[in-house]
Design an enzyme around this catalytic site. Sequence first.
Site, PDB file in Angstrom:
ATOM      1  N   SER A 253       0.812  -1.198  -0.110  1.00 54.34           N
ATOM      2  CA  SER A 253       0.057   0.071   0.018  1.00 54.34           C
ATOM      3  C   SER A 253       0.972   1.407  -0.004  1.00 54.34           C
ATOM      4  CB  SER A 253      -0.916   0.068   1.173  1.00 54.34           C
ATOM      5  OG  SER A 253      -2.075   0.526   0.950  1.00 54.34           O
ATOM      6  N   LYS A 257       4.070   2.048  -2.216  1.00 48.61           N
ATOM      7  CA  LYS A 257       4.585   3.333  -3.150  1.00 48.61           C
ATOM      8  C   LYS A 257       6.080   3.506  -2.716  1.00 48.61           C
ATOM      9  CE  LYS A 257       0.015   5.439  -2.032  1.00 48.61           C
ATOM     10  NZ  LYS A 257      -0.951   4.586  -2.755  1.00 48.61           N
ATOM     11  N   TRP A 344     -10.021   0.204  -5.224  1.00 45.73           N
ATOM     12  CA  TRP A 344      -9.453   1.483  -4.997  1.00 45.73           C
ATOM     13  C   TRP A 344      -7.823   1.661  -5.771  1.00 45.73           C
ATOM     14  CZ3 TRP A 344     -11.144   5.823  -3.475  1.00 45.73           C
ATOM     15  CH2 TRP A 344     -10.530   6.875  -2.812  1.00 45.73           C
ATOM     16  N   HIS A 394      -7.673  -5.922  -0.087  1.00 45.38           N
ATOM     17  CA  HIS A 394      -6.263  -5.057   0.167  1.00 45.38           C
ATOM     18  C   HIS A 394      -5.376  -5.621   1.253  1.00 45.38           C
ATOM     19  CE1 HIS A 394      -3.996  -1.480  -0.450  1.00 45.38           C
ATOM     20  NE2 HIS A 394      -4.092  -1.028   0.742  1.00 45.38           N
TER      21      HIS A 394
HETATM   22  C1  GCU Z   1      -5.400   4.814   1.698  1.00 49.26           C
HETATM   23  C2  GCU Z   1      -5.032   5.881   0.440  1.00 49.26           C
HETATM   24  C3  GCU Z   1      -4.162   4.594  -0.545  1.00 49.26           C
HETATM   25  C4  GCU Z   1      -3.132   3.829   0.296  1.00 49.26           C
HETATM   26  C5  GCU Z   1      -3.665   3.178   1.612  1.00 49.26           C
HETATM   27  C6  GCU Z   1      -2.607   2.533   2.359  1.00 49.26           C
HETATM   28  O1  GCU Z   1      -6.312   4.228   1.287  1.00 49.26           O
HETATM   29  O2  GCU Z   1      -5.885   6.324  -0.170  1.00 49.26           O
HETATM   30  O3  GCU Z   1      -3.574   5.444  -1.356  1.00 49.26           O
HETATM   31  O4  GCU Z   1      -2.364   3.095  -0.471  1.00 49.26           O
HETATM   32  O5  GCU Z   1      -4.378   4.206   2.285  1.00 49.26           O
HETATM   33  O6  GCU Z   1      -1.488   2.672   2.649  1.00 49.26           O
HETATM   34  O7  GCU Z   1      -3.203   1.503   3.057  1.00 49.26           O
END
Ligand code: GCU
Length: 414
Positions: A253, A257, A344, A394
Amino acid sequence: MKRNTLCMAIAVWALSLSAPAQNFDESKVAPYQLPDPLTCTDGTKVTTSRQWEKKRRPEVMEMFQSLMYGRTPKEKVKAEYTLMKEDTHWLGGKATVQQVKMHFTGNGSTHDAMLLIVRPNAVKKTPVIFCYNFQGNAQTMGYDSSILPHASSSFYDQIWVNHDGCGVWDYERAVDRGYAIATMCYHDIHPDDPEYRGQSVAKLFAGYEEGEQMRSDAWSAIGMWAWGASRVADYLEKQPWADKRHLAVMGHSRLGKTALWAGAQDTRFGVVISNESGCGGATLTRRNFGETLEIITGAFPHWFCPGFRNFVGKEHQMPFDQHELLALVAPRALYVASAEQDQWCDPKGEFLSAYHAGEVYHLYGYQGLDTTEQPGLHQPIMHRVGYHIRAGIHDVTCYDWSRYLDFCDRHFAP
Ligand code: GCU
């Protein structure tokens, strides 16, 4: 509910009312044209890996630094690593657990972070996968009381994000397959809240002063987390037990990144793995599906440099897109993973982004994904670029870990 939690929840809700509706309908994805990773700013076409490395790669790197994740400081800070605790009999004697304090000094300030390593005893030179955790080292071990509190734990309760989908920590599987896992809590490097920049590693650098975060290309939290991953690599490559030629970085998540940006900048990571990193990570920003730039930069302003917000509503004018971030990992091995119910993150956008990064891998004679057809569930592609989509939500599951170990086996083979 904590005060910060409440405020942030209201902000996200308010934002969702004013933001353009997110699209989850594939038939409503508007046509888009991606920037060509192999065309330089002056129009020159890149046809060799040498041209890519000498000319185009630095241009792409500069775009991500100046326009998205902020500039990583060049100065080195002093780093001391102290082995605080060691248990050589973990998992019935199969593994050693080490807890290492990282102490940084710079610009008249100090900063601590706590690293946890689990490694197999039976392997002499061990490949290592570094993966940040969301909730502290102890959480990854089922709150084992022998695990020291992580460095940011004293104010951890006040930090907004208490991430739920933090997944399985499959230490035993990794150990049985001959891998070490290194982890540390990401809050130790920059507590994940825009108000906590003062508690981050930013203060270790000479440029740090009140207001510096307003610079359009100011170092972001993702940038700092990526920097922290490199400091872990500094430590690992000096350990006699670690195989420094075989270091991987993995993240889920927002930490996916981070893994991508860490892997883009630090070539010591020979395998780079993004688990459901979505918007601002692996997925294509131009594809209007799932999370948008407006939502992510509104809810998590500190993840990116301030200048990134200028592209809200102007995604098609961005001089780069995320397939080029993935391409920065080339020729090292890259794996992108999605989950079916994680719309998402835009699984298709993650897949296409990994596909388009393949052009740069081809310059080195490596296979990218080499198909525009997204594979079905649980049908991983494992070339120099890898991809899977699995059933479920997720999260990081045993299925994901197993594929990452397979992928590392393939690319870390002697
Ligand atoms: C939120 C956010 C995402 C991110 C996520 C996470 O949902 O919108 O961009 O990846 O948190 O880190 O769990």
